[in-house]
Write an enzyme that holds these catalytic residues in place. Structure first.
Site, PDB file in Angstrom:
ATOM      1  N   THR A  29       0.699  -1.085  -0.015  1.00  0.00           N
ATOM      2  CA  THR A  29       0.025  -0.186  -0.019  1.00  0.00           C
ATOM      3  C   THR A  29       0.887   1.335   0.067  1.00  0.00           C
ATOM      4  O   THR A  29       1.796   1.281   0.728  1.00  0.00           O
ATOM      5  CB  THR A  29      -0.895  -0.047   1.332  1.00  0.00           C
ATOM      6  N   PHE A  80       1.182   5.120   0.809  1.00  0.00           N
ATOM      7  CA  PHE A  80       0.610   6.239   1.549  1.00  0.00           C
ATOM      8  C   PHE A  80       1.042   7.580   1.079  1.00  0.00           C
ATOM      9  O   PHE A  80       2.237   7.799   0.725  1.00  0.00           O
ATOM     10  CB  PHE A  80       0.847   5.980   2.955  1.00  0.00           C
TER      11      PHE A  80
END
Length: 395
Positions: free
Chosen positions: A278, A280
């Site tokens: 992921t 960010f």
């Protein structure tokens, strides 16, 4: 919801005979000299320089109401139960959009994230700032507002996942708020199956977690024959399992969540794809000054004029200068979803009107990036630099 006087990247344009072309040739003529005056500079909102700003987009307009500055503090209440294995009342409560508690005293960086303690977003915040004070928020927008209202110094929010794709809500919030991207964090996601102490995974009948986490563990959960139940985030799922004390209920969450809520890790790395990463974004009130000492990434958002091949021309300004694009995302304009164009003898035609978000590998300190955006301005009705920041190359 920008603080008055906060700097933002905007485009100051001066006339030029053939803008965006002179930097591509080997001969530096008068055209190149004129183009050098087309600068990307940091100017202040709410002052005279704001008069030069290009046409705003509807989601870009901040709207801070009095209710946000004087409303009652709303907290998510923790369910008290004898089954708790930790004193959860000692954990920080999620910050709501109306929470006006005192801001940081400057002793250390305060970083907002969405979710509860033990969320993957908190892991990303601690990777970026290992000694920071993390501040949980109940929603993505609450984290944006916490930075704008000086309750925290930074916010770390997910923008895309290698399996689940883009988080569209945060793309929309980037345009609605006047924060700047000052960094990125790539986090390797390790989903764990959690349960109460002394429970085996074969005893589980149902499991709680965020819908994306459940989808990313489809094969493992299906093999166990477990019923999946959606929760707002993975850390909340772990908290609910600990608070209810039901032995047949588990959660998919991080190893940190298991430690925080006193749960056992029944299985690790249960995600279907091992390369689950992921990305960010780190957001702040002020932009950083980009450099050339390390690999940089720049994020922009723009809308285009109508015409054949306009998107091709817009993307070509980067290819012509050897700039690599790492991400392109389109989002509809909410208040102007359709564009009416009179391009035929039979009357007008309607097209969907989109915003384009692009990430490219170059620093705004590099002339080629400045020339590329100057060239892009020829085709764009609206253009905004969201940030120019160091790349995170180590998940």
């Amino acid at each position: 919801m920008a603080v008055k006087g906060a700097p933002t990247w905007c485009y100051a344009k001066t006339p030029c005979s053939h803008p965006g072309i002179s930097d591509l040739g080997s001969t530096r003529s008068g055209l190149a000299f004129n183009l050098s005056f087309r600068k990307w500079e940091c100017c202040c909102l709410g002052v005279a320089s704001a008069q030069r700003a290009i046409t705003p987009v509807e989601d870009e307009k901040p709207n801070l109401t009095g209710a946000e500055s004087s409303g009652a503090i709303q907290r998510i209440e923790d369910n008290e139960s004898r089954a708790f294995h930790k004193d959860m009342n000692l954990l920080p409560k999620p910050l709501t959009a109306n929470d006006l508690s005192s801001s940081s005293d400057g002793s250390k960086v305060r970083v907002a994230y969405q979710g509860l303690p033990g969320a993957y977003s908190e892991d990303a915040a601690l990777k970026a700032y290992p000694k920071c004070e993390t501040v949980p928020c109940d929603q993505f927008e609450a984290a944006f507002k916490a930075v704008e209202l000086w309750l925290v110094d930074k916010a770390v929010l997910p923008i895309e996942n290698s399996v689940g794709g883009s988080i569209h809500r945060n793309y929309d919030l980037l345009l609605r708020h006047r924060l700047h991207i000052v960094g990125e964090v790539q986090l390797q996601v390790n989903h764990c199956l959690l349960g109460l102490p002394d429970v085996t995974k074969e005893e589980l009948k149902r499991v709680l977690s965020h819908p994306q986490a459940l989808a990313q563990c489809e094969m493992t959960l299906s093999s166990l024959g477990i019923v999946r139940i959606n929760a707002d985030d993975s850390a909340l799922a772990a908290q609910m399992v600990a608070s209810t004390g039901l032995r047949n209920t588990g959660a998919v969450a991080s190893a940190r969540a298991a430690k925080i809520y006193g749960l056992d890790i029944l299985a690790e790395k249960i995600q279907d794809d091992d390369d689950n990463i992921t990305r960010f974004l780190i957001l702040a009130r002020e932009p950083i000054i980009p450099g050339t000492d390390r690999p940089y990434k720049t994020s922009v958002v723009f809308t285009l004029e109508e015409g054949p091949g306009v998107l091709f021309k817009a993307l070509a300004v980067f290819a012509l200068r050897g700039i690599n694009l790492t991400k392109i995302e389109s989002r509809p304009q909410r208040q102007r979803p359709l564009r009416v164009v009179d391009d035929s003898n039979e009357g007008s035609a309607k097209y969907f009107d989109y915003l384009f978000y692009i990430d490219f590998e170059a620093s705004m300190a590099e002339p080629r990036a400045q020339y590329a955006l100057g060239h892009l301005q020829e085709f764009a009705r609206f253009l905004r630099v969201l940030g120019s920041y160091p790349m995170d190359t180590i998940p």
